[in-house]
Design a protein around this motif. Structure first.
Motif, PDB file in Angstrom:
ATOM      1  N   GLU A 200       1.049  -1.088  -0.078  1.00 34.49           N
ATOM      2  CA  GLU A 200       0.606   0.065   0.289  1.00 34.49           C
ATOM      3  C   GLU A 200       1.259   1.378   0.070  1.00 34.49           C
ATOM      4  OE1 GLU A 200      -2.958  -0.289  -0.538  1.00 34.49           O
ATOM      5  OE2 GLU A 200      -2.843  -2.800  -0.360  1.00 34.49           O
ATOM      6  N   ALA A 201       2.513   1.194   0.263  1.00 34.79           N
ATOM      7  CA  ALA A 201       3.290   2.318  -0.129  1.00 34.79           C
ATOM      8  C   ALA A 201       2.753   3.501  -1.326  1.00 34.79           C
ATOM      9  CB  ALA A 201       4.203   1.418   0.296  1.00 34.79           C
ATOM     10  N   VAL A 202       3.150   4.685  -0.643  1.00 35.90           N
ATOM     11  CA  VAL A 202       3.018   5.342  -2.027  1.00 35.90           C
ATOM     12  C   VAL A 202       4.857   5.685  -2.289  1.00 35.90           C
ATOM     13  CG1 VAL A 202       2.564   7.541  -2.962  1.00 35.90           C
ATOM     14  CG2 VAL A 202       1.021   5.806  -1.516  1.00 35.90           C
ATOM     15  N   PRO A 203       4.904   5.883  -3.811  1.00 34.45           N
ATOM     16  CA  PRO A 203       6.467   6.128  -3.826  1.00 34.45           C
ATOM     17  C   PRO A 203       6.873   7.447  -3.126  1.00 34.45           C
ATOM     18  CG  PRO A 203       5.530   5.636  -5.909  1.00 34.45           C
ATOM     19  CD  PRO A 203       3.559   5.282  -5.087  1.00 34.45           C
ATOM     20  N   ASP A 204       7.423   7.131  -2.953  1.00 30.57           N
ATOM     21  CA  ASP A 204       9.012   8.482  -2.463  1.00 30.57           C
ATOM     22  C   ASP A 204       8.464   9.705  -3.637  1.00 30.57           C
ATOM     23  OD1 ASP A 204       9.691  10.929  -1.434  1.00 30.57           O
ATOM     24  OD2 ASP A 204      11.684  10.091  -0.205  1.00 30.57           O
ATOM     25  N   PHE A 205       8.435  10.391  -3.996  1.00 30.49           N
ATOM     26  CA  PHE A 205       8.674  10.970  -5.849  1.00 30.49           C
ATOM     27  C   PHE A 205       9.524  12.107  -5.627  1.00 30.49           C
ATOM     28  CE2 PHE A 205       3.730  10.356  -5.300  1.00 30.49           C
ATOM     29  CZ  PHE A 205       3.793   9.882  -6.084  1.00 30.49           C
ATOM     30  N   ALA A 206       9.915  13.044  -4.396  1.00 31.41           N
ATOM     31  CA  ALA A 206      11.258  13.365  -4.568  1.00 31.41           C
ATOM     32  C   ALA A 206      12.459  12.799  -4.679  1.00 31.41           C
ATOM     33  CB  ALA A 206      11.308  14.306  -3.274  1.00 31.41           C
ATOM     34  N   GLU A 207      12.330  11.266  -3.468  1.00 28.85           N
ATOM     35  CA  GLU A 207      13.778  10.171  -3.798  1.00 28.85           C
ATOM     36  C   GLU A 207      13.299  10.165  -5.300  1.00 28.85           C
ATOM     37  OE1 GLU A 207      14.327   6.339  -2.244  1.00 28.85           O
ATOM     38  OE2 GLU A 207      13.934   7.489  -0.969  1.00 28.85           O
ATOM     39  N   LEU A 208      12.291   9.033  -6.535  1.00 27.68           N
ATOM     40  CA  LEU A 208      12.188   9.285  -7.451  1.00 27.68           C
ATOM     41  C   LEU A 208      13.131  10.456  -8.784  1.00 27.68           C
ATOM     42  CD1 LEU A 208       8.635   7.611  -7.565  1.00 27.68           C
ATOM     43  CD2 LEU A 208      11.152   6.337  -8.119  1.00 27.68           C
ATOM     44  N   ALA A 209      12.610  11.203  -7.846  1.00 29.06           N
ATOM     45  CA  ALA A 209      13.034  12.081  -9.507  1.00 29.06           C
ATOM     46  C   ALA A 209      14.622  12.720  -8.761  1.00 29.06           C
ATOM     47  CB  ALA A 209      12.139  13.697  -8.527  1.00 29.06           C
ATOM     48  N   ALA A 210      15.107  12.389  -7.765  1.00 26.23           N
ATOM     49  CA  ALA A 210      16.499  12.613  -6.650  1.00 26.23           C
ATOM     50  C   ALA A 210      17.510  11.844  -7.568  1.00 26.23           C
ATOM     51  CB  ALA A 210      17.337  12.815  -5.754  1.00 26.23           C
ATOM     52  N   ASP A 211      16.841  10.225  -7.750  1.00 25.40           N
ATOM     53  CA  ASP A 211      17.750   9.295  -7.505  1.00 25.40           C
ATOM     54  C   ASP A 211      17.748   8.680  -9.002  1.00 25.40           C
ATOM     55  OD1 ASP A 211      18.379   8.665  -4.999  1.00 25.40           O
ATOM     56  OD2 ASP A 211      16.698   7.337  -4.820  1.00 25.40           O
ATOM     57  N   LEU A 212      16.711   8.571  -9.639  1.00 30.27           N
ATOM     58  CA  LEU A 212      15.803   8.335 -11.125  1.00 30.27           C
ATOM     59  C   LEU A 212      16.332   8.929 -12.828  1.00 30.27           C
ATOM     60  CD1 LEU A 212      13.965   5.586 -10.525  1.00 30.27           C
ATOM     61  CD2 LEU A 212      16.784   4.986 -11.271  1.00 30.27           C
ATOM     62  N   SER A 213      15.449  10.382 -12.216  1.00 34.00           N
ATOM     63  CA  SER A 213      14.571  11.667 -13.297  1.00 34.00           C
ATOM     64  C   SER A 213      13.600  12.308 -12.874  1.00 34.00           C
ATOM     65  CB  SER A 213      14.333  10.880 -14.526  1.00 34.00           C
ATOM     66  OG  SER A 213      13.985  11.652 -15.307  1.00 34.00           O
ATOM     67  N   ASP A 214      14.023  13.961 -12.846  1.00 36.95           N
ATOM     68  CA  ASP A 214      12.459  14.366 -12.597  1.00 36.95           C
ATOM     69  C   ASP A 214      11.891  14.327 -13.830  1.00 36.95           C
ATOM     70  OD1 ASP A 214      14.329  15.675 -14.134  1.00 36.95           O
ATOM     71  OD2 ASP A 214      14.584  17.864 -13.611  1.00 36.95           O
ATOM     72  N   GLN A 215      12.157  13.450 -15.155  1.00 36.26           N
ATOM     73  CA  GLN A 215      11.065  13.791 -15.683  1.00 36.26           C
ATOM     74  C   GLN A 215      10.550  12.226 -15.848  1.00 36.26           C
ATOM     75  OE1 GLN A 215      12.849  16.534 -19.368  1.00 36.26           O
ATOM     76  NE2 GLN A 215      11.291  18.127 -17.880  1.00 36.26           N
ATOM     77  N   TRP A 216       9.098  11.153 -16.867  1.00 40.73           N
ATOM     78  CA  TRP A 216       9.433  10.680 -16.902  1.00 40.73           C
ATOM     79  C   TRP A 216       8.455  10.483 -17.884  1.00 40.73           C
ATOM     80  CZ3 TRP A 216      10.375   6.718 -13.262  1.00 40.73           C
ATOM     81  CH2 TRP A 216      11.057   6.638 -12.013  1.00 40.73           C
TER      82      TRP A 216
END
Length: 93
Positions: free
Chosen positions: A17-33
């Protein structure tokens, strides 16, 4: 569910049920998807973006809820580099 999204290999297993940490996704992978949708074996597909991590996630979840038989993929959009940089990025992993 045909929702495909990247996770970091060293990240702990998320709760269902966990929602992704969007700030972490942007910092670790990409800020555009991008959100890629494949309708079936006929080859009908499309890409939508660039979007923020949160907007891409919400779009992908919305499409997946409405059409669970479609394959929906969330893809980080990386800044283009040289061919050598691209090859090196995949050779290191």
């Amino acid at each position: 569910m045909a929702l495909i999204y990247p996770v970091l290999s060293d990240a702990p297993e998320p709760d269902d049920e966990a929602v992704p940490d969007f700030a972490e996704l942007a910092a670790d992978l990409s800020d555009q998807w991008l959100v890629e949708v494949a309708l079936g074996e006929d080859g009908d597909e499309g890409c939508f973006g660039p979007l923020t991590a949160r907007a891409a996630w919400e779009l992908a979840i919305g499409v997946d809820q409405r059409r669970p038989d479609w394959a929906v993929s969330l893809l980080p959009l990386y800044l283009p580099g040289t061919a050598d940089e691209l090859v090196a990025a995949f050779d290191e992993t």
